[in-house]
Design a protein around this motif. Structure first.
Motif, PDB file in Angstrom:
ATOM      1  N   MET A  97       0.813  -1.210   0.000  1.00 47.03           N
ATOM      2  CA  MET A  97       0.000   0.000   0.000  1.00 47.03           C
ATOM      3  C   MET A  97       0.853   1.270   0.000  1.00 47.03           C
ATOM      4  O   MET A  97       0.331   2.364  -0.166  1.00 47.03           O
ATOM      5  CB  MET A  97      -0.943   0.000   1.202  1.00 47.03           C
ATOM      6  CG  MET A  97      -1.943  -1.144   1.215  1.00 47.03           C
ATOM      7  SD  MET A  97      -3.101  -1.065  -0.167  1.00 47.03           S
ATOM      8  CE  MET A  97      -4.138   0.309   0.312  1.00 47.03           C
ATOM      9  N   ARG A  98       2.149   1.131   0.186  1.00 49.81           N
ATOM     10  CA  ARG A  98       3.026   2.312   0.195  1.00 49.81           C
ATOM     11  C   ARG A  98       3.516   2.665  -1.214  1.00 49.81           C
ATOM     12  O   ARG A  98       4.415   3.483  -1.375  1.00 49.81           O
ATOM     13  CB  ARG A  98       4.213   2.074   1.132  1.00 49.81           C
ATOM     14  CG  ARG A  98       3.816   1.827   2.569  1.00 49.81           C
ATOM     15  CD  ARG A  98       4.963   2.042   3.543  1.00 49.81           C
ATOM     16  NE  ARG A  98       6.002   1.038   3.434  1.00 49.81           N
ATOM     17  CZ  ARG A  98       6.009  -0.123   4.085  1.00 49.81           C
ATOM     18  NH1 ARG A  98       4.982  -0.439   4.870  1.00 49.81           N
ATOM     19  NH2 ARG A  98       7.002  -0.970   3.970  1.00 49.81           N
ATOM     20  N   PHE A  99       2.909   2.073  -2.213  1.00 44.81           N
ATOM     21  CA  PHE A  99       3.335   2.296  -3.597  1.00 44.81           C
ATOM     22  C   PHE A  99       2.617   3.476  -4.232  1.00 44.81           C
ATOM     23  O   PHE A  99       1.416   3.656  -4.074  1.00 44.81           O
ATOM     24  CB  PHE A  99       3.065   1.050  -4.434  1.00 44.81           C
ATOM     25  CG  PHE A  99       3.348   1.229  -5.902  1.00 44.81           C
ATOM     26  CD1 PHE A  99       4.647   1.358  -6.359  1.00 44.81           C
ATOM     27  CD2 PHE A  99       2.300   1.282  -6.821  1.00 44.81           C
ATOM     28  CE1 PHE A  99       4.909   1.525  -7.718  1.00 44.81           C
ATOM     29  CE2 PHE A  99       2.543   1.450  -8.172  1.00 44.81           C
ATOM     30  CZ  PHE A  99       3.859   1.573  -8.621  1.00 44.81           C
ATOM     31  N   ALA A 100       3.382   4.284  -4.944  1.00 45.97           N
ATOM     32  CA  ALA A 100       2.844   5.348  -5.799  1.00 45.97           C
ATOM     33  C   ALA A 100       3.762   5.455  -7.006  1.00 45.97           C
ATOM     34  O   ALA A 100       4.984   5.536  -6.859  1.00 45.97           O
ATOM     35  CB  ALA A 100       2.775   6.682  -5.068  1.00 45.97           C
ATOM     36  N   SER A 101       3.206   5.419  -8.193  1.00 41.34           N
ATOM     37  CA  SER A 101       4.018   5.429  -9.412  1.00 41.34           C
ATOM     38  C   SER A 101       4.515   6.816  -9.779  1.00 41.34           C
ATOM     39  O   SER A 101       5.399   6.961 -10.621  1.00 41.34           O
ATOM     40  CB  SER A 101       3.198   4.855 -10.574  1.00 41.34           C
ATOM     41  OG  SER A 101       2.048   5.658 -10.805  1.00 41.34           O
ATOM     42  N   GLY A 109      -1.859   3.524   0.316  1.00 38.84           N
ATOM     43  CA  GLY A 109      -2.124   3.520   1.749  1.00 38.84           C
ATOM     44  C   GLY A 109      -2.635   4.856   2.252  1.00 38.84           C
ATOM     45  O   GLY A 109      -3.538   4.918   3.095  1.00 38.84           O
ATOM     46  N   ASP A 110      -2.052   5.936   1.748  1.00 38.24           N
ATOM     47  CA  ASP A 110      -2.498   7.270   2.172  1.00 38.24           C
ATOM     48  C   ASP A 110      -3.953   7.504   1.763  1.00 38.24           C
ATOM     49  O   ASP A 110      -4.759   7.991   2.550  1.00 38.24           O
ATOM     50  CB  ASP A 110      -1.604   8.338   1.548  1.00 38.24           C
ATOM     51  CG  ASP A 110      -2.002   9.745   1.955  1.00 38.24           C
ATOM     52  OD1 ASP A 110      -1.741  10.116   3.113  1.00 38.24           O
ATOM     53  OD2 ASP A 110      -2.591  10.472   1.124  1.00 38.24           O
ATOM     54  N   ARG A 111      -4.301   7.102   0.547  1.00 42.99           N
ATOM     55  CA  ARG A 111      -5.675   7.284   0.092  1.00 42.99           C
ATOM     56  C   ARG A 111      -6.627   6.384   0.881  1.00 42.99           C
ATOM     57  O   ARG A 111      -7.738   6.798   1.241  1.00 42.99           O
ATOM     58  CB  ARG A 111      -5.773   6.995  -1.401  1.00 42.99           C
ATOM     59  CG  ARG A 111      -7.171   7.142  -2.016  1.00 42.99           C
ATOM     60  CD  ARG A 111      -7.786   8.531  -1.771  1.00 42.99           C
ATOM     61  NE  ARG A 111      -6.999   9.619  -2.274  1.00 42.99           N
ATOM     62  CZ  ARG A 111      -7.021  10.069  -3.529  1.00 42.99           C
ATOM     63  NH1 ARG A 111      -7.797   9.471  -4.429  1.00 42.99           N
ATOM     64  NH2 ARG A 111      -6.294  11.102  -3.890  1.00 42.99           N
ATOM     65  N   ALA A 112      -6.196   5.161   1.170  1.00 41.46           N
ATOM     66  CA  ALA A 112      -7.037   4.236   1.927  1.00 41.46           C
ATOM     67  C   ALA A 112      -7.298   4.758   3.334  1.00 41.46           C
ATOM     68  O   ALA A 112      -8.424   4.703   3.835  1.00 41.46           O
ATOM     69  CB  ALA A 112      -6.383   2.860   1.987  1.00 41.46           C
ATOM     70  N   ARG A 113      -6.257   5.271   4.005  1.00 37.35           N
ATOM     71  CA  ARG A 113      -6.434   5.820   5.349  1.00 37.35           C
ATOM     72  C   ARG A 113      -7.358   7.036   5.328  1.00 37.35           C
ATOM     73  O   ARG A 113      -8.201   7.210   6.216  1.00 37.35           O
ATOM     74  CB  ARG A 113      -5.076   6.206   5.944  1.00 37.35           C
ATOM     75  CG  ARG A 113      -4.288   5.058   6.510  1.00 37.35           C
ATOM     76  CD  ARG A 113      -3.077   5.550   7.278  1.00 37.35           C
ATOM     77  NE  ARG A 113      -2.067   6.078   6.378  1.00 37.35           N
ATOM     78  CZ  ARG A 113      -0.993   5.385   5.962  1.00 37.35           C
ATOM     79  NH1 ARG A 113      -0.827   4.140   6.360  1.00 37.35           N
ATOM     80  NH2 ARG A 113      -0.115   5.924   5.162  1.00 37.35           N
ATOM     81  N   LEU A 114      -7.181   7.886   4.315  1.00 33.63           N
ATOM     82  CA  LEU A 114      -8.017   9.084   4.209  1.00 33.63           C
ATOM     83  C   LEU A 114      -9.482   8.701   4.042  1.00 33.63           C
ATOM     84  O   LEU A 114     -10.353   9.255   4.720  1.00 33.63           O
ATOM     85  CB  LEU A 114      -7.552   9.920   3.013  1.00 33.63           C
ATOM     86  CG  LEU A 114      -8.363  11.197   2.722  1.00 33.63           C
ATOM     87  CD1 LEU A 114      -8.284  12.160   3.899  1.00 33.63           C
ATOM     88  CD2 LEU A 114      -7.873  11.858   1.439  1.00 33.63           C
ATOM     89  N   SER A 179      -8.367  -1.881   0.543  1.00 30.97           N
ATOM     90  CA  SER A 179      -7.064  -2.474   0.264  1.00 30.97           C
ATOM     91  C   SER A 179      -6.851  -2.519  -1.245  1.00 30.97           C
ATOM     92  O   SER A 179      -7.782  -2.255  -2.018  1.00 30.97           O
ATOM     93  CB  SER A 179      -6.992  -3.893   0.848  1.00 30.97           C
ATOM     94  OG  SER A 179      -5.862  -4.608   0.400  1.00 30.97           O
ATOM     95  N   ASP A 180      -5.624  -2.862  -1.665  1.00 34.17           N
ATOM     96  CA  ASP A 180      -5.433  -3.137  -3.088  1.00 34.17           C
ATOM     97  C   ASP A 180      -5.849  -4.573  -3.421  1.00 34.17           C
ATOM     98  O   ASP A 180      -6.026  -4.920  -4.575  1.00 34.17           O
ATOM     99  CB  ASP A 180      -3.995  -2.873  -3.529  1.00 34.17           C
ATOM    100  CG  ASP A 180      -2.962  -3.681  -2.749  1.00 34.17           C
ATOM    101  OD1 ASP A 180      -3.343  -4.634  -2.023  1.00 34.17           O
ATOM    102  OD2 ASP A 180      -1.763  -3.365  -2.864  1.00 34.17           O
ATOM    103  N   ALA A 275     -10.878  11.806  -4.469  1.00 31.23           N
ATOM    104  CA  ALA A 275     -11.175  11.150  -3.193  1.00 31.23           C
ATOM    105  C   ALA A 275     -12.616  11.438  -2.782  1.00 31.23           C
ATOM    106  O   ALA A 275     -13.269  10.601  -2.150  1.00 31.23           O
ATOM    107  CB  ALA A 275     -10.214  11.640  -2.116  1.00 31.23           C
ATOM    108  N   GLN A 276     -13.123  12.603  -3.153  1.00 33.22           N
ATOM    109  CA  GLN A 276     -14.497  12.965  -2.812  1.00 33.22           C
ATOM    110  C   GLN A 276     -15.489  12.032  -3.487  1.00 33.22           C
ATOM    111  O   GLN A 276     -16.453  11.575  -2.867  1.00 33.22           O
ATOM    112  CB  GLN A 276     -14.790  14.409  -3.224  1.00 33.22           C
ATOM    113  CG  GLN A 276     -16.194  14.873  -2.876  1.00 33.22           C
ATOM    114  CD  GLN A 276     -16.465  16.296  -3.321  1.00 33.22           C
ATOM    115  OE1 GLN A 276     -15.604  16.932  -3.921  1.00 33.22           O
ATOM    116  NE2 GLN A 276     -17.643  16.794  -3.040  1.00 33.22           N
ATOM    117  N   ALA A 277     -15.252  11.722  -4.770  1.00 31.42           N
ATOM    118  CA  ALA A 277     -16.144  10.814  -5.483  1.00 31.42           C
ATOM    119  C   ALA A 277     -16.104   9.418  -4.865  1.00 31.42           C
ATOM    120  O   ALA A 277     -17.133   8.753  -4.734  1.00 31.42           O
ATOM    121  CB  ALA A 277     -15.751  10.748  -6.963  1.00 31.42           C
TER     122      ALA A 277
END
Length: 291
Positions: A97-101, A109-114, A179-180, A275-277
């Protein structure tokens, strides 16, 4: 001594993420609440909610004679539904989850926690109890519970893939898994099957980076897991694209079939999207399962 210092530095770094995360989650939750009337509905309770025209099947005891006396139509006085629901959440904190391209994109992970924290805020404001799956943080109401959730999600798991927690499922509660879902499918099947056995319904949201959907790799490429336990080097990355996309499609279909079998809802979110959607979809999907 060095190990203690390293642990302290990591703890302080994780703690420093809490205020910004809470602020972003509060802001995100606020954008969904604007113009929304929450989860109010008729049902058992003491507070007046609304009058509605009498329908076939309503008993005479339900008629509000004072309101009906104002005209020729009979009305029923409805009360507001006040039974709080318990909602259990699992947000993947595995290394994948710590992956960002791209540096301009949030990690999964940041988006999931948010999203997990924002939906918790909405639920608490709607009178529900929220908590974690398992036994570490049982569902409770109140803003203090939001802070506890933020603290619980501030750390990371060292394993490449974390497994959904399925212990201590509260019968007939609701759940949210974010999760992914790229780890062992057997763990997801076990968690949702156990949930279904206890009458737990919920929402499974898969969060993916856009590169995981497009596989934009060519030529010599070294693929390495975030946890650095898996590594593969190839001279022809483009040749792997078709097989990779096929396996990803198979995983999505397996997740959707599992959700259908267990009466859960499946959603897909990409970190490049709003993230709002995603929160609005998650809120509506979970709200439907709470009815």
């Amino acid at each position: 001594m060095n190990a203690a210092l390293t642990l302290r530095e990591r703890s302080e770094a994780e703690a420093s993420r809490l205020p910004p995360l809470l602020a972003r989650a509060e802001h995100l939750a606020g954008t969904v609440l604007l113009g929304d009337h929450g989860r109010r509905r008729s049902g058992l309770g003491d507070d007046f909610w609304q009058y509605r025209p009498a329908q076939i099947g309503d008993s005479r005891r339900m008629i509000d004679h004072r309101r009906s006396a104002r005209g020729d139509q009979q009305f029923v006085r409805e009360r507001e539904w006040q039974i709080a629901q318990s909602v259990m959440l699992w947000v993947d904190q595995g290394a994948s989850m710590r992956f960002a391209s791209n540096k301009n994109l949030p990690t999964k992970g940041d988006r999931a926690r948010l999203l997990g924290l924002a939906i918790s805020i909405l639920l608490v404001r709607g009178g529900e109890r929220v908590g974690l799956t398992g036994t570490t943080l049982p569902p409770r109401r109140g803003n203090a519970q939001i802070i506890r959730l933020a603290q619980a999600w501030s750390g990371d798991v060292q394993d490449d893939y974390a497994s959904p927690e399925h212990r201590a499922m509260i019968p007939r509660a609701r759940a949210v898994f974010i999760s992914d879902f790229l780890g062992p499918m057997s763990e997801v099947e076990l968690a949702l099957t156990k949930a279904a056995d206890r009458g737990v319904r919920g929402v499974l949201m898969q969060v993916l980076d856009p590169s995981e959907e497009s596989f934009p790799y060519h030529g010599r490429t070294v693929f390495e897991s975030v946890g650095r336990t898996l590594k593969h080097e190839t001279l022809k990355a483009g040749a792997l694209r078709g097989r990779y996309l096929e396996r990803l499609a198979e995983r999505k279909e397996a997740l959707q079939q599992l959700c259908r079998a267990t009466n859960w809802q499946y959603g897909l979110h990409h970190t490049e999207d709003s993230a709002q959607a995603a929160l609005l979809w998650l809120y509506r999907a979970l709200d439907g399962s709470l009815r």
